[in-house]
Design a protein around this motif. Sequence first.
Motif, PDB file in Angstrom:
ATOM      1  N   THR A 146      55.607  38.940  38.220  1.00  0.00           N
ATOM      2  CA  THR A 146      54.013  38.924  38.100  1.00  0.00           C
ATOM      3  C   THR A 146      53.521  37.505  38.007  1.00  0.00           C
ATOM      4  O   THR A 146      53.950  36.453  37.540  1.00  0.00           O
ATOM      5  CB  THR A 146      53.473  39.737  36.606  1.00  0.00           C
ATOM      6  OG1 THR A 146      54.231  40.846  36.694  1.00  0.00           O
ATOM      7  CG2 THR A 146      51.962  39.752  36.693  1.00  0.00           C
ATOM      8  N   PRO A 147      52.190  37.407  38.730  1.00  0.00           N
ATOM      9  CA  PRO A 147      51.810  35.904  38.761  1.00  0.00           C
ATOM     10  C   PRO A 147      50.987  35.619  37.686  1.00  0.00           C
ATOM     11  O   PRO A 147      49.955  35.149  37.561  1.00  0.00           O
ATOM     12  CB  PRO A 147      50.788  35.899  40.011  1.00  0.00           C
ATOM     13  CG  PRO A 147      50.196  37.293  40.003  1.00  0.00           C
ATOM     14  CD  PRO A 147      51.459  38.284  39.632  1.00  0.00           C
ATOM     15  N   TYR A 150      52.004  31.461  38.069  1.00  0.00           N
ATOM     16  CA  TYR A 150      52.097  30.958  39.576  1.00  0.00           C
ATOM     17  C   TYR A 150      50.897  31.730  40.129  1.00  0.00           C
ATOM     18  O   TYR A 150      50.269  32.755  39.691  1.00  0.00           O
ATOM     19  CB  TYR A 150      53.319  30.944  40.032  1.00  0.00           C
ATOM     20  CG  TYR A 150      53.989  32.213  40.296  1.00  0.00           C
ATOM     21  CD1 TYR A 150      53.796  33.081  41.280  1.00  0.00           C
ATOM     22  CD2 TYR A 150      54.804  32.836  39.169  1.00  0.00           C
ATOM     23  CE1 TYR A 150      54.205  34.414  41.367  1.00  0.00           C
ATOM     24  CE2 TYR A 150      55.329  34.116  39.252  1.00  0.00           C
ATOM     25  CZ  TYR A 150      55.185  34.958  40.303  1.00  0.00           C
ATOM     26  OH  TYR A 150      55.500  36.007  40.468  1.00  0.00           O
ATOM     27  N   ALA A 151      50.479  30.888  41.287  1.00  0.00           N
ATOM     28  CA  ALA A 151      49.428  31.711  41.989  1.00  0.00           C
ATOM     29  C   ALA A 151      50.038  32.784  42.937  1.00  0.00           C
ATOM     30  O   ALA A 151      51.173  32.421  43.577  1.00  0.00           O
ATOM     31  CB  ALA A 151      48.561  30.800  42.839  1.00  0.00           C
ATOM     32  N   SER A 152      49.365  33.762  43.419  1.00  0.00           N
ATOM     33  CA  SER A 152      49.854  34.779  44.268  1.00  0.00           C
ATOM     34  C   SER A 152      49.884  34.174  45.671  1.00  0.00           C
ATOM     35  O   SER A 152      50.849  34.766  46.386  1.00  0.00           O
ATOM     36  CB  SER A 152      48.952  36.070  44.406  1.00  0.00           C
ATOM     37  OG  SER A 152      48.978  36.681  43.131  1.00  0.00           O
ATOM     38  N   ILE A 176      53.404  33.197  47.370  1.00  0.00           N
ATOM     39  CA  ILE A 176      54.315  34.366  47.958  1.00  0.00           C
ATOM     40  C   ILE A 176      53.835  34.526  49.283  1.00  0.00           C
ATOM     41  O   ILE A 176      52.669  34.641  49.853  1.00  0.00           O
ATOM     42  CB  ILE A 176      53.907  35.845  47.319  1.00  0.00           C
ATOM     43  CG1 ILE A 176      54.053  35.643  45.853  1.00  0.00           C
ATOM     44  CG2 ILE A 176      54.814  37.015  47.991  1.00  0.00           C
ATOM     45  CD1 ILE A 176      55.720  35.333  45.435  1.00  0.00           C
ATOM     46  N   ARG A 227      53.773  40.055  50.848  1.00  0.00           N
ATOM     47  CA  ARG A 227      52.707  40.253  49.660  1.00  0.00           C
ATOM     48  C   ARG A 227      52.558  41.979  49.437  1.00  0.00           C
ATOM     49  O   ARG A 227      52.444  42.295  48.513  1.00  0.00           O
ATOM     50  CB  ARG A 227      51.433  39.629  50.059  1.00  0.00           C
ATOM     51  CG  ARG A 227      51.363  38.170  49.725  1.00  0.00           C
ATOM     52  CD  ARG A 227      50.325  37.575  49.740  1.00  0.00           C
ATOM     53  NE  ARG A 227      50.110  36.285  49.460  1.00  0.00           N
ATOM     54  CZ  ARG A 227      49.471  35.367  50.347  1.00  0.00           C
ATOM     55  NH1 ARG A 227      48.179  35.732  50.448  1.00  0.00           N
ATOM     56  NH2 ARG A 227      49.574  34.019  49.885  1.00  0.00           N
ATOM     57  N   VAL A 256      50.459  42.791  39.390  1.00  0.00           N
ATOM     58  CA  VAL A 256      49.766  41.720  40.099  1.00  0.00           C
ATOM     59  C   VAL A 256      48.063  42.115  40.431  1.00  0.00           C
ATOM     60  O   VAL A 256      47.540  41.000  40.098  1.00  0.00           O
ATOM     61  CB  VAL A 256      50.629  41.804  41.527  1.00  0.00           C
ATOM     62  CG1 VAL A 256      49.854  40.956  42.604  1.00  0.00           C
ATOM     63  CG2 VAL A 256      52.063  41.487  41.292  1.00  0.00           C
ATOM     64  N   GLU A 266      45.332  39.136  38.757  1.00  0.00           N
ATOM     65  CA  GLU A 266      44.527  38.705  39.673  1.00  0.00           C
ATOM     66  C   GLU A 266      43.079  39.195  39.379  1.00  0.00           C
ATOM     67  O   GLU A 266      41.868  38.434  39.662  1.00  0.00           O
ATOM     68  CB  GLU A 266      44.817  39.041  41.159  1.00  0.00           C
ATOM     69  CG  GLU A 266      46.325  38.269  41.677  1.00  0.00           C
ATOM     70  CD  GLU A 266      46.085  36.804  41.551  1.00  0.00           C
ATOM     71  OE1 GLU A 266      45.033  36.412  41.664  1.00  0.00           O
ATOM     72  OE2 GLU A 266      46.999  36.248  41.607  1.00  0.00           O
ATOM     73  N   SER A 282      40.713  34.311  42.834  1.00  0.00           N
ATOM     74  CA  SER A 282      41.767  34.719  42.747  1.00  0.00           C
ATOM     75  C   SER A 282      42.383  35.254  43.912  1.00  0.00           C
ATOM     76  O   SER A 282      41.554  35.113  45.085  1.00  0.00           O
ATOM     77  CB  SER A 282      41.885  35.635  41.702  1.00  0.00           C
ATOM     78  OG  SER A 282      41.524  36.985  42.131  1.00  0.00           O
TER      79      SER A 282
END
Length: 186
Positions: free
Chosen positions: A113-114, A117-119, A122, A127, A136, A140, A150
């Motif tokens: 899960t972000p 870290y940022a999505s 990925i 994604r 996720v 976000e 986000s």
Amino acid sequence: AWNLFSGAIQRAGNSLVTDSKLITKVYFPRILVPLASTVAVLVDFIVSLIVLIILMLYYGVSPGLEILTLPLWLLLTVLLGTGVSLWLSAINVKYRDFMYAMPFLIQLWMYATPVVYASSLIPEKWRWIFALNPMVGIIEGFRWSILGSSGLTLTVLVTSVAMALGMSLAGVFYFKSVEREFADYI
């Protein structure tokens, strides 16, 4: 949001075993035991949210109108946490050693899960698989609600909501299907 979710899973997942004397002595709707544990974690979250609001005011950070969606993200988090904890609490009654694996599984889920870290890290082509993790979209969504930006997309949002609702309903049905055996195992 992650602390709320993981706390609900951890506390409610072990609630039936820790309150086993209550379950064997008196009949009442046993689903209330994990639900009460989730509500206790929700109170901790609200206290943390109040501290966040005070810090945001102190540092002059003002959220946009997106903050009005925060209760929806909170509801989705509680719904998912409750559904997963109903699964885990029912499994934990039958397989007592499962409670030792729960912290490891929760930690693995956190890395999927972000949270830290940022999505955007990925790759785009992966994604859609990443979005199958219902947390996720929730994480976000919290970021978007509080910070105004986000990596939340419509696909991630719809997938997270659908997965959260599905896991919650499945958790309730599974819990209800094995509930009558709890006293025998405890």
